[in-house]
Scaffold this motif. Sequence first.
Motif, PDB file in Angstrom:
ATOM      1  N   GLN A   1       0.762  -1.354   0.224  1.00 19.30           N
ATOM      2  CA  GLN A   1       0.031  -0.145   0.200  1.00 19.30           C
ATOM      3  C   GLN A   1       0.837   1.379   0.155  1.00 19.30           C
ATOM      4  OE1 GLN A   1      -3.134  -0.106   2.914  1.00 19.30           O
ATOM      5  NE2 GLN A   1      -3.126  -2.575   2.890  1.00 19.30           N
ATOM      6  N   GLY A   2       1.849   1.051  -0.488  1.00 19.42           N
ATOM      7  CA  GLY A   2       2.972   2.399  -0.607  1.00 19.42           C
ATOM      8  C   GLY A   2       4.435   2.055   0.220  1.00 19.42           C
ATOM      9  N   SER A   3       5.294   2.677  -0.421  1.00 20.38           N
ATOM     10  CA  SER A   3       6.559   2.525   0.054  1.00 20.38           C
ATOM     11  C   SER A   3       6.558   2.920   1.697  1.00 20.38           C
ATOM     12  CB  SER A   3       7.665   3.265  -0.602  1.00 20.38           C
ATOM     13  OG  SER A   3       7.775   2.947  -1.823  1.00 20.38           O
ATOM     14  N   ASP A   4       5.698   3.939   2.095  1.00 20.20           N
ATOM     15  CA  ASP A   4       5.828   4.307   3.465  1.00 20.20           C
ATOM     16  C   ASP A   4       5.248   3.303   4.497  1.00 20.20           C
ATOM     17  OD1 ASP A   4       3.467   4.798   2.195  1.00 20.20           O
ATOM     18  OD2 ASP A   4       2.846   6.435   3.194  1.00 20.20           O
ATOM     19  N   PHE A   5       4.136   2.813   4.024  1.00 19.54           N
ATOM     20  CA  PHE A   5       3.537   1.598   4.588  1.00 19.54           C
ATOM     21  C   PHE A   5       4.550   0.482   4.736  1.00 19.54           C
ATOM     22  CE2 PHE A   5       0.821  -2.261   4.804  1.00 19.54           C
ATOM     23  CZ  PHE A   5       0.059  -1.862   5.865  1.00 19.54           C
ATOM     24  N   ALA A   6       5.272  -0.021   3.815  1.00 18.84           N
ATOM     25  CA  ALA A   6       6.070  -1.125   3.684  1.00 18.84           C
ATOM     26  C   ALA A   6       7.114  -0.810   4.695  1.00 18.84           C
ATOM     27  CB  ALA A   6       6.605  -1.362   2.204  1.00 18.84           C
ATOM     28  N   ALA A   7       7.806   0.423   4.687  1.00 16.48           N
ATOM     29  CA  ALA A   7       8.804   0.712   5.582  1.00 16.48           C
ATOM     30  C   ALA A   7       8.441   0.613   7.006  1.00 16.48           C
ATOM     31  CB  ALA A   7       9.711   2.039   5.331  1.00 16.48           C
ATOM     32  N   GLN A   8       7.055   1.132   7.327  1.00 19.75           N
ATOM     33  CA  GLN A   8       6.634   1.155   8.677  1.00 19.75           C
ATOM     34  C   GLN A   8       6.446  -0.369   9.067  1.00 19.75           C
ATOM     35  OE1 GLN A   8       2.623   1.925   9.394  1.00 19.75           O
ATOM     36  NE2 GLN A   8       3.479   3.268  10.835  1.00 19.75           N
ATOM     37  N   GLN A   9       5.631  -1.199   8.262  1.00 12.85           N
ATOM     38  CA  GLN A   9       5.432  -2.460   8.525  1.00 12.85           C
ATOM     39  C   GLN A   9       6.724  -3.242   8.840  1.00 12.85           C
ATOM     40  OE1 GLN A   9       2.119  -3.737   9.072  1.00 12.85           O
ATOM     41  NE2 GLN A   9       1.904  -1.714   9.250  1.00 12.85           N
ATOM     42  N   VAL A  10       7.639  -3.046   8.220  1.00 10.32           N
ATOM     43  CA  VAL A  10       8.916  -3.953   8.403  1.00 10.32           C
ATOM     44  C   VAL A  10       9.423  -3.492   9.696  1.00 10.32           C
ATOM     45  CG1 VAL A  10      10.664  -2.750   7.180  1.00 10.32           C
ATOM     46  CG2 VAL A  10      10.813  -5.185   7.253  1.00 10.32           C
ATOM     47  N   GLY A  11       9.472  -2.428   9.970  1.00 10.13           N
ATOM     48  CA  GLY A  11      10.039  -1.652  11.208  1.00 10.13           C
ATOM     49  C   GLY A  11       9.346  -2.180  12.294  1.00 10.13           C
ATOM     50  N   VAL A  12       7.992  -2.339  12.324  1.00 11.59           N
ATOM     51  CA  VAL A  12       7.285  -3.010  13.649  1.00 11.59           C
ATOM     52  C   VAL A  12       7.282  -4.382  13.636  1.00 11.59           C
ATOM     53  CG1 VAL A  12       6.058  -0.646  13.520  1.00 11.59           C
ATOM     54  CG2 VAL A  12       4.964  -2.689  12.322  1.00 11.59           C
ATOM     55  N   GLY A  13       7.849  -5.036  12.531  1.00 13.32           N
ATOM     56  CA  GLY A  13       7.937  -6.477  12.702  1.00 13.32           C
ATOM     57  C   GLY A  13       6.883  -7.250  12.050  1.00 13.32           C
ATOM     58  N   ASN A  14       5.844  -6.547  11.159  1.00 11.30           N
ATOM     59  CA  ASN A  14       4.761  -7.400  10.829  1.00 11.30           C
ATOM     60  C   ASN A  14       5.390  -7.815   9.299  1.00 11.30           C
ATOM     61  OD1 ASN A  14       2.921  -6.558  12.678  1.00 11.30           O
ATOM     62  ND2 ASN A  14       2.175  -4.772  11.571  1.00 11.30           N
ATOM     63  N   ALA A  15       6.242  -7.638   9.012  1.00 17.40           N
ATOM     64  CA  ALA A  15       6.955  -8.587   7.609  1.00 17.40           C
ATOM     65  C   ALA A  15       8.447  -8.586   7.869  1.00 17.40           C
ATOM     66  CB  ALA A  15       6.539  -7.733   6.332  1.00 17.40           C
ATOM     67  N   GLU A  16       9.144  -9.668   7.491  1.00 15.34           N
ATOM     68  CA  GLU A  16      10.469  -9.895   7.607  1.00 15.34           C
ATOM     69  C   GLU A  16      11.260  -8.945   6.505  1.00 15.34           C
ATOM     70  OE1 GLU A  16       8.491 -12.550   9.741  1.00 15.34           O
ATOM     71  OE2 GLU A  16       8.288 -12.622   7.871  1.00 15.34           O
ATOM     72  N   PHE A  17      10.747  -8.931   5.337  1.00 14.57           N
ATOM     73  CA  PHE A  17      11.258  -8.234   4.293  1.00 14.57           C
ATOM     74  C   PHE A  17      10.135  -7.158   3.521  1.00 14.57           C
ATOM     75  CE2 PHE A  17      13.817 -12.024   4.633  1.00 14.57           C
ATOM     76  CZ  PHE A  17      15.064 -11.523   4.484  1.00 14.57           C
ATOM     77  N   ALA A  18      10.595  -6.163   3.039  1.00 16.42           N
ATOM     78  CA  ALA A  18       9.847  -5.179   2.283  1.00 16.42           C
ATOM     79  C   ALA A  18      10.529  -4.454   1.302  1.00 16.42           C
ATOM     80  CB  ALA A  18       9.222  -4.137   3.371  1.00 16.42           C
ATOM     81  N   ILE A  19       9.559  -4.183   0.243  1.00 16.12           N
ATOM     82  CA  ILE A  19      10.389  -3.346  -0.819  1.00 16.12           C
ATOM     83  C   ILE A  19       9.788  -2.040  -0.485  1.00 16.12           C
ATOM     84  CG2 ILE A  19      10.397  -2.973  -3.109  1.00 16.12           C
ATOM     85  CD1 ILE A  19      11.705  -5.747  -2.153  1.00 16.12           C
ATOM     86  N   THR A  20      10.764  -1.033  -0.312  1.00 20.07           N
ATOM     87  CA  THR A  20      10.432   0.395  -0.088  1.00 20.07           C
ATOM     88  C   THR A  20      11.375   1.172  -0.828  1.00 20.07           C
ATOM     89  OG1 THR A  20      10.174   1.788   1.806  1.00 20.07           O
ATOM     90  CG2 THR A  20      11.499   0.541   1.992  1.00 20.07           C
ATOM     91  N   SER A  21      11.498   2.581  -0.240  1.00 21.47           N
ATOM     92  CA  SER A  21      12.467   3.440  -1.245  1.00 21.47           C
ATOM     93  C   SER A  21      13.339   4.275  -0.086  1.00 21.47           C
ATOM     94  CB  SER A  21      11.596   4.488  -1.858  1.00 21.47           C
ATOM     95  OG  SER A  21      10.539   4.956  -1.015  1.00 21.47           O
ATOM     96  N   SER A  22      14.369   4.841  -0.487  1.00 22.53           N
ATOM     97  CA  SER A  22      15.327   5.578   0.330  1.00 22.53           C
ATOM     98  C   SER A  22      14.838   6.272   0.951  1.00 22.53           C
ATOM     99  CB  SER A  22      16.566   6.078  -0.452  1.00 22.53           C
ATOM    100  OG  SER A  22      16.166   6.824  -1.722  1.00 22.53           O
ATOM    101  N   ASP A  23      13.896   7.496   0.474  1.00 24.76           N
ATOM    102  CA  ASP A  23      13.197   8.445   1.218  1.00 24.76           C
ATOM    103  C   ASP A  23      12.222   7.942   2.309  1.00 24.76           C
ATOM    104  OD1 ASP A  23      11.582   7.336  -1.171  1.00 24.76           O
ATOM    105  OD2 ASP A  23       9.825   8.715  -0.115  1.00 24.76           O
ATOM    106  N   GLN A  24      11.545   6.841   2.233  1.00 24.79           N
ATOM    107  CA  GLN A  24      10.850   6.423   3.275  1.00 24.79           C
ATOM    108  C   GLN A  24      11.484   5.513   4.394  1.00 24.79           C
ATOM    109  OE1 GLN A  24       7.830   7.387   3.759  1.00 24.79           O
ATOM    110  NE2 GLN A  24       7.529   8.151   1.775  1.00 24.79           N
ATOM    111  N   ILE A  25      12.464   5.080   3.904  1.00 22.19           N
ATOM    112  CA  ILE A  25      13.954   4.298   5.002  1.00 22.19           C
ATOM    113  C   ILE A  25      14.150   5.699   5.654  1.00 22.19           C
ATOM    114  CG2 ILE A  25      15.835   3.642   5.395  1.00 22.19           C
ATOM    115  CD1 ILE A  25      14.060   1.274   4.697  1.00 22.19           C
ATOM    116  N   LEU A  26      14.436   6.663   5.239  1.00 22.31           N
ATOM    117  CA  LEU A  26      14.810   7.751   6.211  1.00 22.31           C
ATOM    118  C   LEU A  26      13.634   8.437   6.908  1.00 22.31           C
ATOM    119  CD1 LEU A  26      17.118   9.584   3.501  1.00 22.31           C
ATOM    120  CD2 LEU A  26      17.981   8.744   5.601  1.00 22.31           C
ATOM    121  N   ASN A  27      12.493   8.454   6.293  1.00 27.34           N
ATOM    122  CA  ASN A  27      11.374   8.957   7.123  1.00 27.34           C
ATOM    123  C   ASN A  27      11.005   8.166   8.247  1.00 27.34           C
ATOM    124  OD1 ASN A  27       8.964  10.437   7.488  1.00 27.34           O
ATOM    125  ND2 ASN A  27       8.023   8.774   6.162  1.00 27.34           N
TER     126      ASN A  27
END
Length: 358
Positions: free
Chosen positions: A83-109
């Motif tokens: 549902q978006g790179s921001d959602f993917a980065a957040q979900q991997v950050g809270v442990g709801n997925a082991e791996f995610a495809i996201t983007s550099s801006d959202q990793i930083l964000n």
Amino acid sequence: MDHTRRGFVALMGSASLAGCAGRLNGSSGTADGGGEVPDPSMEGISLLLNYRVGGLHAPYFVASENGYFEEEGLESVEIESGQGSDFAAQQVGVGNAEFAITSSDQILNVNSRGLSPRCVGVVMQQNPVVVFAARENFGEELTDAGQLRETTLGSGPGMVRQMTEAFLDHHGVLSDVEYVDSGFDTVQQLLTGEIDAAGGVFSDVVDAERQGYEIDVLSVSRVVRSYGHLVAVDEAFGADHPDTVRAFLRATARGAVEASRNPKEAIDVLVDQQPELGEVRENQLEKWRLMQSEYMRSETVRERGWGWSDPEPWNETHETLAAGGFFEDDVDPEEVWTNDYLDAEYEYIAEYADRVSG
């Protein structure tokens, strides 16, 4: 937002696409790919995509279909639509997925907001953001940013807007452009003449051209170096399961090579998994061909191999977005990525550029 695993699975629902069934290999020794067998204590792993399944996701499905994950000891990999790179980065950050495809801006964000997703492999070495116009509506060929003065330019929010504004500011025309939020309807607003030009990503250009329009493009990456699609894991997950991360990256690199060498077959795999893509098969094929030929190769890839991060694009992305007030709190661009999980000796990583050239 429900941050539990159960809530996440319920939210994704029918968007999930199952990979190979079973548990991770519990044997000792090395996997067929040459690395240590991943941690056998896990029931399986999930890969959360940044958006709905499409041509840009070919490597992961090819790796699954051809058994590359299995050969690396990963017997259960579930690929889930996002549902978006921001959602993917957040979900991997809270442990709801082991791996995610996201983007550099959202990793930083997301790191600026207190979570710790880490980039472990860069898939798209070049910023995908572009400024583009439909020639028949714009009235002339767009070849220079100066032509955008006194025009209306639209884009969605987030990285695309920040990068587009940085591009316009670099060329001294930002204050002379009427910038509007065109949301997720940017391409159609451009083609109907509601806006004169657009900020988007290269796949938007493919969508516009497939509708019969002649599209002129200015590349933002020539002004702001940054990375596009990348593989992320939570920092703690990587520390606890390093062999699993290395195995996943080896299989993904191999999938990227196979999908690049046989693009039509790669899109066939996608259509088999997501039949509705059959109606736009040629569109998805064109997007994948453009991504693998123009956005996944770089001097860094030729010198170091697939997936490698350099500090400069991270620093430039951080500087650009920080200037626009994009971050909630301070974030160190040196701390959000690592090359430690890339197997530099593995043939499909080390020789990626040679294997996909020609």
